[in-house]
Design a protein around this motif. Structure first.
Motif, PDB file in Angstrom:
ATOM      1  N   GLY A 134       0.679  -1.027  -0.100  1.00 60.38           N
ATOM      2  CA  GLY A 134      -0.131   0.151  -0.218  1.00 60.38           C
ATOM      3  C   GLY A 134       0.722   1.185   0.042  1.00 60.38           C
ATOM      4  O   GLY A 134       0.401   2.262   0.572  1.00 60.38           O
ATOM      5  N   ALA A 135       2.035   1.254  -0.477  1.00 60.36           N
ATOM      6  CA  ALA A 135       2.890   2.431  -0.368  1.00 60.36           C
ATOM      7  C   ALA A 135       3.503   2.692  -1.698  1.00 60.36           C
ATOM      8  O   ALA A 135       4.481   3.494  -1.965  1.00 60.36           O
ATOM      9  CB  ALA A 135       3.954   2.124   0.609  1.00 60.36           C
ATOM     10  N   LEU A 136       3.304   2.207  -2.787  1.00 59.76           N
ATOM     11  CA  LEU A 136       3.904   2.188  -4.109  1.00 59.76           C
ATOM     12  C   LEU A 136       3.251   3.571  -5.046  1.00 59.76           C
ATOM     13  O   LEU A 136       4.380   3.925  -5.925  1.00 59.76           O
ATOM     14  CB  LEU A 136       4.129   0.892  -4.592  1.00 59.76           C
ATOM     15  N   TRP A 137       1.862   3.398  -5.045  1.00 62.93           N
ATOM     16  CA  TRP A 137       1.446   4.204  -6.147  1.00 62.93           C
ATOM     17  C   TRP A 137       1.886   5.858  -6.097  1.00 62.93           C
ATOM     18  O   TRP A 137       2.281   6.206  -7.036  1.00 62.93           O
ATOM     19  CB  TRP A 137      -0.165   4.172  -5.998  1.00 62.93           C
ATOM     20  N   LEU A 138       1.784   6.173  -4.778  1.00 58.80           N
ATOM     21  CA  LEU A 138       1.944   7.795  -4.870  1.00 58.80           C
ATOM     22  C   LEU A 138       3.284   8.260  -5.331  1.00 58.80           C
ATOM     23  O   LEU A 138       3.511   9.048  -5.870  1.00 58.80           O
ATOM     24  CB  LEU A 138       1.714   8.246  -3.478  1.00 58.80           C
ATOM     25  N   PRO A 139       4.277   7.498  -4.777  1.00 61.00           N
ATOM     26  CA  PRO A 139       5.757   7.750  -5.178  1.00 61.00           C
ATOM     27  C   PRO A 139       6.006   7.232  -6.594  1.00 61.00           C
ATOM     28  O   PRO A 139       6.300   8.236  -7.489  1.00 61.00           O
ATOM     29  CB  PRO A 139       7.045   6.924  -4.388  1.00 61.00           C
ATOM     30  N   PHE A 140       5.759   5.997  -7.333  1.00 56.91           N
ATOM     31  CA  PHE A 140       6.225   5.871  -8.458  1.00 56.91           C
ATOM     32  C   PHE A 140       5.412   6.046  -9.509  1.00 56.91           C
ATOM     33  O   PHE A 140       5.611   6.493 -10.802  1.00 56.91           O
ATOM     34  CB  PHE A 140       6.167   4.193  -8.378  1.00 56.91           C
ATOM     35  N   LEU A 141       3.983   6.430  -9.349  1.00 55.59           N
ATOM     36  CA  LEU A 141       3.166   6.363 -10.465  1.00 55.59           C
ATOM     37  C   LEU A 141       2.925   8.199 -10.602  1.00 55.59           C
ATOM     38  O   LEU A 141       2.858   8.699 -11.472  1.00 55.59           O
ATOM     39  CB  LEU A 141       1.347   5.934 -10.038  1.00 55.59           C
ATOM     40  N   THR A 142       3.113   8.715  -9.506  1.00 54.71           N
ATOM     41  CA  THR A 142       3.201  10.445  -9.403  1.00 54.71           C
ATOM     42  C   THR A 142       4.549  10.790 -10.401  1.00 54.71           C
ATOM     43  O   THR A 142       4.444  11.620 -11.169  1.00 54.71           O
ATOM     44  CB  THR A 142       3.500  11.004  -8.003  1.00 54.71           C
ATOM     45  N   ALA A 143       5.480  10.112 -10.094  1.00 53.94           N
ATOM     46  CA  ALA A 143       7.057  10.323 -10.996  1.00 53.94           C
ATOM     47  C   ALA A 143       6.902   9.665 -12.377  1.00 53.94           C
ATOM     48  O   ALA A 143       6.810  10.254 -13.258  1.00 53.94           O
ATOM     49  CB  ALA A 143       7.892   9.717 -10.346  1.00 53.94           C
ATOM     50  N   TRP A 144       6.318   8.466 -12.446  1.00 56.30           N
ATOM     51  CA  TRP A 144       6.396   7.992 -13.929  1.00 56.30           C
ATOM     52  C   TRP A 144       5.153   8.428 -14.551  1.00 56.30           C
ATOM     53  O   TRP A 144       5.217   8.929 -15.945  1.00 56.30           O
ATOM     54  CB  TRP A 144       5.953   6.399 -13.854  1.00 56.30           C
ATOM     55  N   GLY A 145       4.008   8.613 -14.087  1.00 59.48           N
ATOM     56  CA  GLY A 145       2.739   9.235 -14.786  1.00 59.48           C
ATOM     57  C   GLY A 145       3.243  10.596 -15.485  1.00 59.48           C
ATOM     58  O   GLY A 145       2.857  10.845 -16.670  1.00 59.48           O
ATOM     59  N   CYS A 146       3.776  11.413 -14.675  1.00 63.96           N
ATOM     60  CA  CYS A 146       4.274  12.767 -14.835  1.00 63.96           C
ATOM     61  C   CYS A 146       5.317  12.763 -16.147  1.00 63.96           C
ATOM     62  O   CYS A 146       5.305  13.501 -17.150  1.00 63.96           O
ATOM     63  CB  CYS A 146       4.573  13.821 -13.884  1.00 63.96           C
ATOM     64  N   LEU A 147       6.558  11.906 -15.632  1.00 64.95           N
ATOM     65  CA  LEU A 147       7.701  12.194 -16.395  1.00 64.95           C
ATOM     66  C   LEU A 147       7.624  11.374 -17.972  1.00 64.95           C
ATOM     67  O   LEU A 147       8.127  11.645 -18.866  1.00 64.95           O
ATOM     68  CB  LEU A 147       8.952  11.639 -15.719  1.00 64.95           C
ATOM     69  N   VAL A 148       6.821  10.244 -17.857  1.00 62.14           N
ATOM     70  CA  VAL A 148       6.831   9.109 -18.893  1.00 62.14           C
ATOM     71  C   VAL A 148       5.498   9.288 -19.569  1.00 62.14           C
ATOM     72  O   VAL A 148       5.202   9.591 -21.004  1.00 62.14           O
ATOM     73  CB  VAL A 148       7.108   7.755 -18.521  1.00 62.14           C
ATOM     74  N   TRP A 149       4.308   9.168 -18.856  1.00 60.98           N
ATOM     75  CA  TRP A 149       3.013   9.027 -19.329  1.00 60.98           C
ATOM     76  C   TRP A 149       2.549  10.424 -20.087  1.00 60.98           C
ATOM     77  O   TRP A 149       2.100  10.608 -21.231  1.00 60.98           O
ATOM     78  CB  TRP A 149       2.042   8.566 -18.315  1.00 60.98           C
ATOM     79  N   LYS A 150       2.895  11.508 -19.372  1.00 54.77           N
ATOM     80  CA  LYS A 150       2.368  12.903 -19.744  1.00 54.77           C
ATOM     81  C   LYS A 150       3.595  13.502 -20.603  1.00 54.77           C
ATOM     82  O   LYS A 150       3.183  14.245 -21.789  1.00 54.77           O
ATOM     83  CB  LYS A 150       2.056  13.842 -18.464  1.00 54.77           C
ATOM     84  N   GLN A 151       4.838  13.412 -20.047  1.00 56.75           N
ATOM     85  CA  GLN A 151       5.888  14.063 -20.787  1.00 56.75           C
ATOM     86  C   GLN A 151       6.604  13.509 -21.873  1.00 56.75           C
ATOM     87  O   GLN A 151       7.035  13.951 -22.736  1.00 56.75           O
ATOM     88  CB  GLN A 151       6.939  14.694 -19.798  1.00 56.75           C
TER      89      GLN A 151
END
Length: 341
Positions: A134-151
Motif C-alpha cells: 500500500g505504499a507504491l502508487w503515490l511515489p512511483f506513479l506520481t513520478a512515472w505518470g508525469c515524466l513518462v506518461w504525460k511528458q
C-alpha cells in the motif's frame, strides 16, 4: 477492526483510534485486511483542514494508499465473468488509485480493514513485500505518470527534482535513470546530501543544496549551461520557482505536482523568452484514463524485478498514528513512512 479518525481540523491530537465492527462485503466487493498504508503529506494537510476537496469535513478517515490480503469476498466476485476481476480469499492486492473514494468522501485507508469493489484491487506479485503493498502508487506513479506518461521523457533528458529526500523524488530519480535521463536533486538541508549519496534507492547523478548562495548556477553548470529539459517540482512558490524558471532549457517544461512552498510573486517572463511551459500534474488523471492497469503493472513488475526500490524510512503501528504524523511533520526522514495495522 479499528481505524484512525480525524475528529476536528487541527494538530495531531485530533487523530483518534476508534474500534468498529469488521465490515462484510456486498455484491462485487471484497474486504481487504490492510498490511500496508503509505503515508503522504496530503494526509497532514487534510488533518489541518487544508485538503477539504478530498477529506470533506470532520469526522473523516484519512489515507490515500493501502494494500493487503483479501479476507472475504462478496457475491459474484469469485466467479466474475471477466477472469481479471475474479478475486479469492488470501490474494495479496494493492488498492487502486481511486479505491479510497469508492465508498464516498472521507473514507480513507487509515483502517485495519477496507471494503472495496473487487475491480478496484490489483493483484500483486509474490516478490513485492507485504509492507510495500500500500505504499507504491503515490511515489512511483506520481513520478512515472508525469515524466513518462504525460511528458514522454526521452533518453538524455536533463531532469531537476526538488525535495530530493521525499519518496516521490527518490522514485523519480529511479524512473529518470531507467529511461536514460540525468537526475539532479535539490535539498534545503546540507546534511541530507551524504545521506542521499549513501542510499542505494536514491539514484541522483548530483544533489544541489538550495541554501547555498547562487545554487542555481551550480545546478546549471551540471547541464553544461544548457538548462533542464524537465523540472519536477512539489514546491512551486516564490523565489525558488523564479530560479527554476530561469533554469529551464529552451522549450523545457516545469511540472508542478505539489504546493509545499509559500505563494509569492513569480516572474514568468523567462518562459516566453525560452518558449518554455509550466504545467500542473495530478496523479488522479491516470485513474480514469484507460492506462491505469498498464501503469500499475509497470510499477509492480519493476519493483518485483528490483529495478525500482522504495526506501522505507520507518514503519509505525496504525495505533501510533499520532507519532507517525509528528515524525512526518519534522521532515527529517528519507523515503517513505508506512502505517501497519
Amino acid at each position: 477492526m479499528y481505524r484512525a479518525v480525524v475528529k476536528g481540523f487541527g494538530d495531531i491530537d485530533q487523530l483518534v483510534i476508534e474500534d468498529a465492527p469488521t465490515p462484510a462485503p456486498g455484491p462485487g466487493e471484497v474486504v481487504v485486511r490492510l498490511t500496508s498504508i503509505g503515508m503522504n503529506h496530503a494526509e497532514l494537510m487534510a488533518r489541518r483542514g487544508e485538503y477539504r476537496l478530498v477529506s470533506g469535513n470532520p469526522p473523516f478517515i484519512p489515507g490515500l494508499e493501502g494494500g493487503g490480503v483479501i479476507e472475504a469476498v462478496g457475491a459474484g466476485v469469485s466467479d466474475a465473468a471477466n477472469a481479471d476481476q475474479q478475486r479469492t480469499v488470501g490474494q495479496r492486492v494493492a488498492l487502486a488509485l481511486d479505491a479510497p473514494a469508492s465508498r464516498g468522501l472521507g473514507q480513507g485507508t487509515y483502517q485495519s480493514h477496507f471494503v472495496v469493489a473487487a475491480n478496484k484491487t490489483v493483484i500483486a506479485p509474490a516478490a513485492v513485500p507485504d509492507e510495500l503493498l500500500g505504499a507504491l502508487w503515490l511515489p512511483f506513479l506520481t513520478a512515472w505518470g508525469c515524466l513518462v506518461w504525460k511528458q514522454n521523457m526521452q533518453p538524455g533528458a536533463r531532469v531537476l527534482i526538488p525535495a530530493a529526500s521525499s519518496s516521490v523524488a527518490i522514485a523519480a530519480s529511479q524512473v529518470v535513470k531507467y529511461y536514460g535521463g540525468m537526475a539532479v536533486g535539490t535539498t534545503t538541508r546540507p546534511e541530507k546530501v551524504e545521506r542521499l549519496a549513501a542510499l542505494p534507492e536514491a539514484r541522483f547523478d548530483h544533489v544541489v543544496v538550495t541554501q547555498a548562495t547562487n545554487w542555481w548556477r551550480e545546478a546549471k553548470k551540471l547541464t553544461g549551461g544548457q538548462g533542464f529539459d524537465i523540472i519536477f517540482d512539489p514546491v512551486a512558490a516564490g523565489d525558488f520557482l523564479n530560479q527554476e524558471i530561469r533554469l529551464l532549457a529552451p522549450h523545457g517544461t516545469l511540472w508542478i505536482y505539489g504546493l509545499l512552498g509559500t505563494p509569492d510573486t513569480v516572474d514568468v517572463t523567462p518562459l516566453i523568452r525560452k518558449m518554455a511551459s509550466m504545467r500542473g500534474w495530478l496523479l488522479n488523471e491516470i485513474a480514469a484514463s484507460g492506462s491505469e492497469q498498464s501503469a500499475y503493472r509497470h510499477v509492480l513488475d519493476r519493483v518485483a524485478d528490483g529495478t525500482y526500490a522504495l526506501p522505507v524510512a520507518q514503519t509505525f503501528s496504525l495505533r501510533d498514528v499520532q507519532k507517525a504524523h509528528a515524525t512526518m511533520e519534522r521532515g527529517e526522514h528519507l523515503g517513505k513512512l508506512i502505517l501497519v495495522p
